[in-house]
Design a protein around this motif. Structure first.
Motif, short mmCIF file in Angstrom:
data_model
loop_
_atom_site.label_atom_id
_atom_site.label_comp_id
_atom_site.label_asym_id
_atom_site.label_seq_id
_atom_site.Cartn_x
_atom_site.Cartn_y
_atom_site.Cartn_z
N GLY A 4 0.78 -1.21 0.00
CA GLY A 4 0.00 0.00 0.00
C GLY A 4 0.82 1.28 0.00
N ARG A 5 2.11 1.18 -0.29
CA ARG A 5 2.97 2.35 -0.38
C ARG A 5 3.87 2.23 -1.58
N THR A 6 4.06 3.34 -2.27
CA THR A 6 4.98 3.37 -3.40
C THR A 6 6.18 4.22 -2.99
N VAL A 7 7.38 3.67 -3.16
CA VAL A 7 8.60 4.39 -2.85
C VAL A 7 9.01 5.19 -4.09
N LEU A 8 9.05 6.51 -3.95
CA LEU A 8 9.45 7.37 -5.06
C LEU A 8 10.95 7.56 -5.10
N GLU A 9 11.57 7.68 -3.93
CA GLU A 9 13.01 7.95 -3.87
C GLU A 9 13.54 7.56 -2.51
N ARG A 10 14.86 7.27 -2.45
CA ARG A 10 15.54 6.89 -1.21
C ARG A 10 16.71 7.85 -0.98
N GLU A 37 5.26 11.94 1.03
CA GLU A 37 5.67 12.16 2.41
C GLU A 37 6.96 11.42 2.69
N VAL A 38 7.66 11.84 3.73
CA VAL A 38 8.95 11.25 4.10
C VAL A 38 8.75 10.35 5.31
N VAL A 39 9.31 9.14 5.23
CA VAL A 39 9.32 8.21 6.35
C VAL A 39 10.74 7.68 6.51
N MET A 40 11.03 7.15 7.69
CA MET A 40 12.35 6.59 7.96
C MET A 40 12.27 5.08 7.94
N ASP A 41 13.14 4.45 7.16
CA ASP A 41 13.25 2.99 7.15
C ASP A 41 14.41 2.64 8.06
N LEU A 42 14.11 2.23 9.28
CA LEU A 42 15.15 1.95 10.27
C LEU A 42 16.02 0.76 9.88
N ALA A 43 15.45 -0.20 9.19
CA ALA A 43 16.21 -1.40 8.81
C ALA A 43 17.36 -1.07 7.86
N THR A 44 17.16 -0.08 6.99
CA THR A 44 18.20 0.27 6.01
C THR A 44 18.84 1.62 6.29
N LEU A 51 4.37 7.40 -1.40
CA LEU A 51 2.96 7.70 -1.61
C LEU A 51 2.19 6.64 -0.85
N ARG A 52 1.34 7.03 0.07
CA ARG A 52 0.51 6.06 0.80
C ARG A 52 -0.68 5.66 -0.06
N GLY A 53 -1.14 4.43 0.16
CA GLY A 53 -2.33 3.97 -0.52
C GLY A 53 -2.13 3.61 -1.98
N ASP A 58 8.20 0.03 -5.89
CA ASP A 58 9.43 0.78 -5.65
C ASP A 58 9.84 1.38 -6.98
N ARG A 59 9.70 2.67 -7.15
CA ARG A 59 9.98 3.35 -8.41
C ARG A 59 11.39 3.90 -8.48
N THR A 60 12.22 3.66 -7.47
CA THR A 60 13.58 4.22 -7.49
C THR A 60 14.43 3.61 -8.58
N ALA A 61 14.31 2.31 -8.84
CA ALA A 61 15.09 1.65 -9.88
C ALA A 61 14.66 2.16 -11.26
N GLU A 62 13.36 2.35 -11.44
CA GLU A 62 12.85 2.86 -12.72
C GLU A 62 13.38 4.27 -12.98
N ARG A 63 13.38 5.11 -11.95
CA ARG A 63 13.86 6.48 -12.10
C ARG A 63 15.35 6.49 -12.42
N ALA A 64 16.12 5.63 -11.78
CA ALA A 64 17.56 5.56 -12.04
C ALA A 64 17.82 5.12 -13.48
N ARG A 65 17.05 4.16 -13.96
CA ARG A 65 17.21 3.69 -15.33
C ARG A 65 16.90 4.80 -16.31
N LEU A 66 15.86 5.55 -16.08
CA LEU A 66 15.47 6.64 -16.98
C LEU A 66 16.49 7.77 -16.97
N SER A 67 17.09 8.03 -15.82
CA SER A 67 18.06 9.12 -15.75
C SER A 67 19.35 8.78 -16.48
N ARG A 68 19.64 7.49 -16.68
CA ARG A 68 20.84 7.07 -17.42
C ARG A 68 20.58 6.92 -18.91
N ALA A 69 19.32 6.95 -19.33
CA ALA A 69 18.99 6.76 -20.74
C ALA A 69 19.50 7.96 -21.54
#
Length: 76
Positions: A4-10, A37-44, A51-53, A58-69
């Motif tokens: 239920g959450r999408t990670v936009l960036e780390r 919104e910003v949350v803390m991932d204590l494990a990492t 984005l909640r709901g 996890d869109r961080t890998a997709e964004r990284a791929r697009l930025s290298r294109a």
């Protein structure tokens, strides 16, 4: 990843500016109309901009791929 959450960036929590880069990124997304919104991932030890709901992606890998294109239509 939590359902239920999408990670936009780390952002690493150990950076000299703390959570500021994550907060700035989230603010820019909110200015675009995305309820980020910003949350803390204590494990990492990472700040996540999420984005909640959302469908839980996890869109961080997709964004990284697009930025290298390579840019199309430039220099020709």
């Amino acid at each position: 990843m939590v359902k239920g959450r999408t990670v936009l960036e780390r952002f690493p929590a150990g950076g000299p500016r703390g959570s500021w880069p994550a907060e700035e990124f989230a603010h820019a997304r909110r200015q675009e109309g995305t309820p980020a919104e910003v949350v803390m991932d204590l494990a990492t030890d990472t700040f996540l901009v999420i984005l909640r709901g959302a469908e839980g992606v996890d869109r961080t890998a997709e964004r990284a791929r697009l930025s290298r294109a390579p840019a199309r239509g430039r220099g020709r």
